[in-house]
Structure formats: C-alpha cells, structure tokens
Write an enzyme that holds these catalytic residues in place. Structure first.
Site, PDB file in Angstrom:
ATOM      1  N   TYR A 186     -13.017  -2.525  12.848  1.00 17.24           N
ATOM      2  CA  TYR A 186     -11.637  -2.031  12.697  1.00 17.24           C
ATOM      3  C   TYR A 186     -10.804  -2.406  13.919  1.00 17.24           C
ATOM      4  O   TYR A 186      -9.719  -2.989  13.782  1.00 17.24           O
ATOM      5  CB  TYR A 186     -11.641  -0.515  12.499  1.00 17.24           C
ATOM      6  N   GLY A 191       0.808  -1.227   0.000  1.00 20.28           N
ATOM      7  CA  GLY A 191       0.000   0.000   0.000  1.00 20.28           C
ATOM      8  C   GLY A 191       0.834   1.266   0.000  1.00 20.28           C
ATOM      9  O   GLY A 191       0.812   2.028   0.964  1.00 20.28           O
ATOM     10  N   SER A 230      -2.604  -0.197  15.059  1.00 18.25           N
ATOM     11  CA  SER A 230      -3.257   1.075  15.368  1.00 18.25           C
ATOM     12  C   SER A 230      -3.366   1.184  16.882  1.00 18.25           C
ATOM     13  O   SER A 230      -3.365   0.153  17.572  1.00 18.25           O
ATOM     14  CB  SER A 230      -4.670   1.086  14.783  1.00 18.25           C
ATOM     15  N   LYS A 241      -7.476  -4.858  14.287  1.00 21.70           N
ATOM     16  CA  LYS A 241      -6.159  -4.394  14.762  1.00 21.70           C
ATOM     17  C   LYS A 241      -5.754  -5.106  16.060  1.00 21.70           C
ATOM     18  O   LYS A 241      -4.577  -5.356  16.286  1.00 21.70           O
ATOM     19  CB  LYS A 241      -6.157  -2.868  14.922  1.00 21.70           C
TER      20      LYS A 241
END
Ligand code: NAP
Length: 281
Positions: A151, A12, A138, A155
């Site tokens: 999310y 990415g 995160s 994580k």
C-alpha cells in the site's frame, strides 16, 4: 452551464471519500460523473441528483477500458474540468507473507488505474489549456509502518508521479494536487481492505498487534470524509492550488516527524554522502 459550474470526474463514488466528494460537488451545483462497479451503486449514485449525477461503470484495474470510457464521457457528457483519482484500496500483510500477485493487484488499482485515468484525460485538458487533477494518495505516501508495504509503495508512487506531472503540465494551465489523508472513517479498513493470510510465526509479535489495532479502530477513525470533501472543494476553488496537501491532524504530525527524522538521518550520514565524487570535482 455557467462558467463557475464544473464537470467533475470522480473514480469510486460508491462509498467513503468518493461519495463525500461527489456529494459536496453536487451540493455546490456542479455536475459529477462518478465511476462505479455495479448497478446498485450506479442507481444509488444517480439518485443523489438526477441529471447532474451520472454513473459510469468502470473498474480502473482494467486499464484498457479507461481510455474509451473517458473519451465517451468527454464526447457525450462534456469537457471534464476536475478529475479526482479516488478509487483505491489498502492491502495489509508483511512483505514476506504477501504474494507478489497482491502487489500487482495493489499497484494495478492504486497506481496504474490512476495513471491510466490521467493519461486518458490529459489530451483533452491540454487542448483546453485548463483542468485540475486531484490524486488521493495517503499519509502512507510519506510515512510507513510494518504490514502495509504494498500500500505505502503504491501511494509513494502516486505522490511521486503527481509531483512530476505537476511540473510537466503547469505551463498548459493544468493543476495537479496530491491529497494525502490520514485516517478517515470510510470503508477502507473494513469491507475494502485485502488482508493476506498469516503464515510465518516470526512476524507474530510485530504484526499481530498492528492488524488487531487497525480492525479495532475501524469505524472510529477521527477523520470526517465530509470535512475532507469541503477541503477538496476549497482546493478546486483556489487560485493557485498546492502540489501536496495533507488532510487530518494525524497526517500532519506523523509526516512532520518523518521529515524531521529523515533530515536528521541525512545530516548524520552527510560525510559518506559527500564522499563519492571524483577528486577534481
Ligand atoms: P472506501 O470507502 O473503501 O472507498 C473506495 C472506493 O474505491 C469505492 O467506491 C470502491 O468501489 C472504489 N474502488 C476500489 N477498487 C476499485 C477499482 N478497481 N475500480 C474502481 N473503483 C474501485 O475507502 P476510501 O477510504 O473512501 O478510499 C478512497 C481512497 O482514499 C483510496 O485511494 C484510499 O487508499 C484513500 N485513503 C483512504 C484513507 C482512509 O483512512 N480512509 C486514508 C488515506 C487514503 P467498490 O464499492 O466497487 O468497491
């Protein structure tokens, strides 16, 4: 190539952290294989340092495609010294309002994609008895807030699996570091975020202000991805890199608060916790 020049594989690299990590590694003279999902991103990436910035098309949600892609990189570009599992996105929506398919998609990229990359590269790193795997998790892998269950779940999963892997491969000369950033100025809360539609009025009071605040904060986050990249370069150069690293003042204070309240809750319920053994034990 001189021994201190490494080959990075970063997923990415079209924007945000991935782009900043790649730029920092290239500025230090390293070579970077960066994954992208379209031709325009490939061209923009390779233009950063022709010959040393090499774009590879890969959607990490396509787990079947990962192993052949990594094998090809090892064969035709060279041995990967540093893997940075950066590709990922945020899903936003309360659990009840968010289709389970969005959870599958979230875990498909943030967890299965990252694990697929590690599993594809580990045989090569293990054979060489060297390597550094850096997983971008995160602060949401430690702390939680309403509206980002999928999310945070993804994580937390990547934090946990990074920690296990670090214990499994330490004797093979492979380092594993989970890097947990706070809020940084990238495309995360903008073009990349997947927002489930609202449908249950009961959640309005709790969730609407959270969604609004995140939209308003987008582009104004305190964290500078270039400084995060400098920190990640310091990790790569460290003699003994840590298993966990937080990035940003927000991550530091929120995670410290979480650990304190977790400890207080564990202590408050210790009597019940200790009530479950056989009498003779
Ligand atoms: P970003 O600017 O949106 O960058 C995300 C990158 O991941 C893009 O290059 C994107 O490629 C790529 N990507 C997304 N899904 C992919 C997939 N299925 N396959 C391959 N590549 C994919 O956001 P960012 O903040 O830099 O995000 C990078 C990582 O940092 C993520 O794991 C994110 O969860 C984590 N993180 C961000 C923050 C923050 O505040 N920014 C905080 C903590 C953690 P395309 O251009 O093709 O979409």
């Amino acid at each position: 190539m001189s021994a201190d020049k490494k080959l990075f594989l970063i997923t990415g690299v079209s924007s945000g952290f991935g782009r900043a990590f790649a730029e920092a590694a290239l500025a230090r003279g390293h070579r970077v294989v960066g994954t992208v999902r379209n031709d325009e991103a490939a061209i923009r990436f390779e233009d950063l340092a022709p010959g040393r910035a090499i774009a590879v098309h890969l959607d990490v949600a396509d787990v079947e495609a990962i192993e052949p892609a990594v094998a090809e990189i090892e064969k035709s570009i060279g041995p990967v010294d540093v893997l940075i599992n950066n590709a990922g996105y945020g899903h936003e929506g309360t659990m009840e309002e968010s289709p389970i398919e969005e959870m599958r998609r979230q875990f498909g990229v943030n967890v299965f994609g990252a694990v697929g990359m590690m599993k594809a590269l580990l045989p090569f790193m293990r054979r060489r008895r060297a390597g550094h795997i850096i997983n971008i998790t995160s602060m949401g892998g430690f702390i939680t807030m309403p509206g980002i269950a999928y999310y945070c779940g993804s994580k937390f999963a990547l934090e946990g699996m990074s920690e296990v892997l670090a214990k499994e491969v330490r004797d093979f000369g492979i380092w594993v570091t989970a890097v947990a950033p706070g809020s940084f100025r990238t495309d995360w809360a903008g073009r990349s975020m997947v927002r489930s539609a609202r449908g249950i009025a009961d959640y309005d009071a709790l969730f609407d202000p959270i969604r609004r605040a995140r939209e308003e904060k987008n582009g104004k986050q305190a964290g500078d991805p270039r400084k995060a990249a400098a920190a990640v370069m310091a990790l790569v150069e460290a003699e003994k890199p840590p298993v966990h690293l937080l990035l940003g003042a927000d991550a530091l204070s929120l995670v410290r608060d979480k650990l304190e309240s977790l400890r207080a809750e564990i202590d408050a319920w210790e009597h019940l916790t200790l009530s479950t053994g056989f009498a003779e034990a």
